[in-house]
Design a protein around this motif. Structure first.
Motif, PDB file in Angstrom:
ATOM      1  N   SER A 292       0.834  -1.196   0.000  1.00 25.73           N
ATOM      2  CA  SER A 292       0.000   0.000   0.000  1.00 25.73           C
ATOM      3  C   SER A 292       0.872   1.251   0.000  1.00 25.73           C
ATOM      4  O   SER A 292       2.054   1.217   0.376  1.00 25.73           O
ATOM      5  CB  SER A 292      -0.905   0.022   1.235  1.00 25.73           C
ATOM      6  N   VAL A 293       0.270   2.367  -0.411  1.00 28.21           N
ATOM      7  CA  VAL A 293       0.981   3.641  -0.373  1.00 28.21           C
ATOM      8  C   VAL A 293       1.417   3.953   1.050  1.00 28.21           C
ATOM      9  O   VAL A 293       2.525   4.452   1.279  1.00 28.21           O
ATOM     10  CB  VAL A 293       0.092   4.770  -0.951  1.00 28.21           C
ATOM     11  N   ASP A 294       0.572   3.649   2.028  1.00 33.69           N
ATOM     12  CA  ASP A 294       0.935   3.894   3.426  1.00 33.69           C
ATOM     13  C   ASP A 294       2.138   3.052   3.840  1.00 33.69           C
ATOM     14  O   ASP A 294       3.064   3.559   4.496  1.00 33.69           O
ATOM     15  CB  ASP A 294      -0.246   3.601   4.347  1.00 33.69           C
ATOM     16  N   GLU A 295       2.135   1.773   3.494  1.00 29.82           N
ATOM     17  CA  GLU A 295       3.271   0.914   3.850  1.00 29.82           C
ATOM     18  C   GLU A 295       4.577   1.434   3.258  1.00 29.82           C
ATOM     19  O   GLU A 295       5.608   1.497   3.938  1.00 29.82           O
ATOM     20  CB  GLU A 295       3.026  -0.507   3.334  1.00 29.82           C
ATOM     21  N   VAL A 296       4.537   1.774   1.983  1.00 29.30           N
ATOM     22  CA  VAL A 296       5.755   2.173   1.279  1.00 29.30           C
ATOM     23  C   VAL A 296       6.236   3.537   1.764  1.00 29.30           C
ATOM     24  O   VAL A 296       7.442   3.742   1.970  1.00 29.30           O
ATOM     25  CB  VAL A 296       5.520   2.164  -0.238  1.00 29.30           C
ATOM     26  N   SER A 297       5.318   4.463   1.974  1.00 28.27           N
ATOM     27  CA  SER A 297       5.733   5.782   2.472  1.00 28.27           C
ATOM     28  C   SER A 297       6.282   5.667   3.890  1.00 28.27           C
ATOM     29  O   SER A 297       7.286   6.323   4.230  1.00 28.27           O
ATOM     30  CB  SER A 297       4.570   6.773   2.415  1.00 28.27           C
ATOM     31  N   ASP A 298       5.668   4.848   4.724  1.00 29.87           N
ATOM     32  CA  ASP A 298       6.187   4.657   6.083  1.00 29.87           C
ATOM     33  C   ASP A 298       7.595   4.059   6.066  1.00 29.87           C
ATOM     34  O   ASP A 298       8.451   4.446   6.872  1.00 29.87           O
ATOM     35  CB  ASP A 298       5.258   3.752   6.886  1.00 29.87           C
ATOM     36  N   ALA A 299       7.829   3.124   5.150  1.00 26.03           N
ATOM     37  CA  ALA A 299       9.163   2.518   5.063  1.00 26.03           C
ATOM     38  C   ALA A 299      10.200   3.551   4.656  1.00 26.03           C
ATOM     39  O   ALA A 299      11.310   3.587   5.210  1.00 26.03           O
ATOM     40  CB  ALA A 299       9.143   1.354   4.073  1.00 26.03           C
ATOM     41  N   TRP A 300       9.843   4.411   3.686  1.00 23.11           N
ATOM     42  CA  TRP A 300      10.797   5.454   3.275  1.00 23.11           C
ATOM     43  C   TRP A 300      11.067   6.412   4.421  1.00 23.11           C
ATOM     44  O   TRP A 300      12.217   6.797   4.672  1.00 23.11           O
ATOM     45  CB  TRP A 300      10.252   6.225   2.071  1.00 23.11           C
ATOM     46  N   LEU A 301      10.033   6.794   5.152  1.00 23.46           N
ATOM     47  CA  LEU A 301      10.199   7.709   6.274  1.00 23.46           C
ATOM     48  C   LEU A 301      11.078   7.100   7.363  1.00 23.46           C
ATOM     49  O   LEU A 301      11.924   7.774   7.951  1.00 23.46           O
ATOM     50  CB  LEU A 301       8.832   8.100   6.834  1.00 23.46           C
ATOM     51  N   ALA A 302      10.886   5.812   7.618  1.00 22.68           N
ATOM     52  CA  ALA A 302      11.699   5.144   8.640  1.00 22.68           C
ATOM     53  C   ALA A 302      13.160   5.078   8.234  1.00 22.68           C
ATOM     54  O   ALA A 302      14.060   5.211   9.078  1.00 22.68           O
ATOM     55  CB  ALA A 302      11.147   3.749   8.896  1.00 22.68           C
ATOM     56  N   GLU A 303      13.408   4.883   6.948  1.00 27.16           N
ATOM     57  CA  GLU A 303      14.782   4.735   6.468  1.00 27.16           C
ATOM     58  C   GLU A 303      15.480   6.079   6.251  1.00 27.16           C
ATOM     59  O   GLU A 303      16.703   6.123   6.125  1.00 27.16           O
ATOM     60  CB  GLU A 303      14.775   3.957   5.147  1.00 27.16           C
ATOM     61  N   ASN A 304      14.716   7.149   6.198  1.00 24.18           N
ATOM     62  CA  ASN A 304      15.283   8.456   5.861  1.00 24.18           C
ATOM     63  C   ASN A 304      14.917   9.523   6.892  1.00 24.18           C
ATOM     64  O   ASN A 304      14.731  10.688   6.553  1.00 24.18           O
ATOM     65  CB  ASN A 304      14.791   8.885   4.471  1.00 24.18           C
ATOM     66  N   LYS A 305      14.877   9.129   8.151  1.00 30.59           N
ATOM     67  CA  LYS A 305      14.425  10.057   9.191  1.00 30.59           C
ATOM     68  C   LYS A 305      15.329  11.282   9.293  1.00 30.59           C
ATOM     69  O   LYS A 305      14.844  12.403   9.486  1.00 30.59           O
ATOM     70  CB  LYS A 305      14.339   9.349  10.536  1.00 30.59           C
ATOM     71  N   ASP A 306      16.633  11.093   9.144  1.00 25.43           N
ATOM     72  CA  ASP A 306      17.529  12.251   9.232  1.00 25.43           C
ATOM     73  C   ASP A 306      17.236  13.259   8.126  1.00 25.43           C
ATOM     74  O   ASP A 306      17.316  14.478   8.339  1.00 25.43           O
ATOM     75  CB  ASP A 306      18.991  11.804   9.141  1.00 25.43           C
ATOM     76  N   THR A 307      16.879  12.746   6.942  1.00 26.50           N
ATOM     77  CA  THR A 307      16.576  13.622   5.808  1.00 26.50           C
ATOM     78  C   THR A 307      15.357  14.468   6.067  1.00 26.50           C
ATOM     79  O   THR A 307      15.382  15.703   6.003  1.00 26.50           O
ATOM     80  CB  THR A 307      16.398  12.797   4.528  1.00 26.50           C
ATOM     81  N   TRP A 308      14.229  13.801   6.367  1.00 27.59           N
ATOM     82  CA  TRP A 308      12.986  14.574   6.498  1.00 27.59           C
ATOM     83  C   TRP A 308      12.906  15.349   7.806  1.00 27.59           C
ATOM     84  O   TRP A 308      12.222  16.373   7.875  1.00 27.59           O
ATOM     85  CB  TRP A 308      11.753  13.706   6.287  1.00 27.59           C
ATOM     86  N   SER A 309      13.618  14.906   8.831  1.00 25.90           N
ATOM     87  CA  SER A 309      13.638  15.677  10.077  1.00 25.90           C
ATOM     88  C   SER A 309      14.254  17.053   9.859  1.00 25.90           C
ATOM     89  O   SER A 309      13.840  18.040  10.495  1.00 25.90           O
ATOM     90  CB  SER A 309      14.413  14.922  11.156  1.00 25.90           C
ATOM     91  N   ALA A 310      15.211  17.125   8.944  1.00 26.59           N
ATOM     92  CA  ALA A 310      15.820  18.425   8.640  1.00 26.59           C
ATOM     93  C   ALA A 310      14.837  19.367   7.968  1.00 26.59           C
ATOM     94  O   ALA A 310      14.969  20.596   8.085  1.00 26.59           O
ATOM     95  CB  ALA A 310      17.049  18.216   7.755  1.00 26.59           C
ATOM     96  N   TRP A 311      13.841  18.826   7.261  1.00 26.24           N
ATOM     97  CA  TRP A 311      12.865  19.693   6.607  1.00 26.24           C
ATOM     98  C   TRP A 311      12.037  20.476   7.629  1.00 26.24           C
ATOM     99  O   TRP A 311      11.576  21.586   7.344  1.00 26.24           O
ATOM    100  CB  TRP A 311      11.904  18.875   5.740  1.00 26.24           C
ATOM    101  N   ILE A 312      11.803  19.878   8.800  1.00 27.84           N
ATOM    102  CA  ILE A 312      10.938  20.518   9.795  1.00 27.84           C
ATOM    103  C   ILE A 312      11.710  21.030  10.995  1.00 27.84           C
ATOM    104  O   ILE A 312      11.121  21.450  11.994  1.00 27.84           O
ATOM    105  CB  ILE A 312       9.829  19.536  10.260  1.00 27.84           C
ATOM    106  N   ALA A 313      13.047  21.010  10.900  1.00 23.57           N
ATOM    107  CA  ALA A 313      13.850  21.497  12.009  1.00 23.57           C
ATOM    108  C   ALA A 313      13.629  22.995  12.192  1.00 23.57           C
ATOM    109  O   ALA A 313      13.523  23.753  11.231  1.00 23.57           O
ATOM    110  CB  ALA A 313      15.328  21.213  11.743  1.00 23.57           C
ATOM    111  N   LYS A 314      13.539  23.425  13.446  1.00 24.34           N
ATOM    112  CA  LYS A 314      13.310  24.849  13.754  1.00 24.34           C
ATOM    113  C   LYS A 314      14.627  25.625  13.664  1.00 24.34           C
ATOM    114  O   LYS A 314      15.683  25.100  13.941  1.00 24.34           O
ATOM    115  CB  LYS A 314      12.696  24.993  15.146  1.00 24.34           C
TER     116      LYS A 314
END
Length: 314
Positions: A292-314
């Protein structure tokens, strides 16, 4: 339009803290548009989950790819995560020209959308990938419904692309038949490829199809902006669109009020990037591996947390 609410509470599994969830500037929902191809559902779902992880209230809204710009200009819709240089540039430029829509930058993906055929068709249509050779072999691509014209299987009609205009401008002996959905488009390719049956159709990248199947894109006269805008430019002096499609970035756009109402979200949207390779692999996981889209997006988020965390860093 169909609305789906997606709140921060739904993404606790991504490892959020209470402090992060308290920092959203407004709890009014940010409305992200959803379209009808797997890659766009993935980019939008990833962006939505990242925004939710920062405390924003997110709504996914089903919207037409080109018609969505009316809602983006009015502020009824807020963010569109994939505007392809190949098919959406004119609509994007018109919308940003009003000042009510802003270009939020490139997604990191580069797009190609063009007529494509399986490699086995070169045996029955010598001269491919040249478009003139394709036209000379039009009968080889005919179906009972289009004969004696060849059939070009286009994407869903909402995708745009000017295929009918190109066929007319180049005097091609083809009829454009639109697939109803993205899934139907590639189901026809799979069926034809297994049977070694004639087919020429809309294929795009980033996507798994150009990797899974051996084939080539048709080579039309090179695209220029003038070819689309000025009928006198190109091989047919009376008509525009007598050339191939453009290639280039996939863009993000937003209602101009996003940065004022949700400045942190605007920063994250601008920062979002993903590679063609990552996207192609994720689309394959959904379309070919049944996830599912949810499964695949969750897997990418889990594997790339450092990447996307920087997008929302204050």
């Amino acid at each position: 339009m169909r609305f789906t609410t997606f709140t921060a509470a739904a993404v606790i599994g991504l490892g959020l803290t209470g402090a992060a969830l308290a920092e959203a500037e407004s709890q009014e929902p940010i409305k992200l548009t959803m379209h009808d191809w797997t890659g766009q559902l993935l980019t939008t779902t990833i962006m939505g989950k990242v925004l939710a992880s920062a405390g924003y209230n997110v709504e996914y809204v089903q919207a037409d790819y080109i018609a969505q710009f009316a809602g983006l200009k009015s502020g009824d819709l807020h963010v569109a995560m994939e505007i392809w240089e190949t098919t959406g540039r004119e609509a994007m430029d018109e919308a940003t020209g009003t000042g009510n829509v802003v270009n939020m930058g490139e997604t990191g993906m580069n797009a190609i959308e063009e007529w494509w055929y399986p490699a086995y068709m070169e045996e029955v249509c010598p001269g491919l990938p040249d478009w003139q050779a394709l036209n000379a072999c039009a009968r080889e691509f005919a179906t009972p419904e289009t004969a004696p014209l060849g059939r070009y299987l286009g994407g869903p009609v909402t995708w745009g692309g000017f295929d009918e205009e190109r066929v007319e401008a180049l005097g091609m002996d083809f009829e454009v038949v639109h697939a109803g959905t993205d899934a139907a488009l590639f189901a026809e390719l799979e069926s034809a490829y297994q049977r070694q049956a004639p087919i020429v159709l809309w294929v795009y990248a980033p996507h798994w199809a150009p990797t899974k199947y051996e084939g080539r894109f048709v080579e039309f006269p090179p695209y220029t902006p003038e070819c689309y805008a000025d009928p006198s430019v190109g091989i047919n002096p009376a008509m525009a669109y007598d050339c191939g499609k453009p290639t280039g970035p996939i863009w993000k756009v937003a209602w101009s009020g996003v940065a004022d109402k949700w400045p942190g979200a605007a920063k994250a949207i601008k920062a979002f990037t993903i590679s063609n390779e990552d996207m192609g692999a994720m689309v394959a996981d959904v379309d070919l591996n049944g996830k599912s889209v949810d499964e695949v997006s969750d897997a990418w988020l889990a594997e790339n947390k450092d990447t996307w965390s920087a997008w929302i860093a204050k």
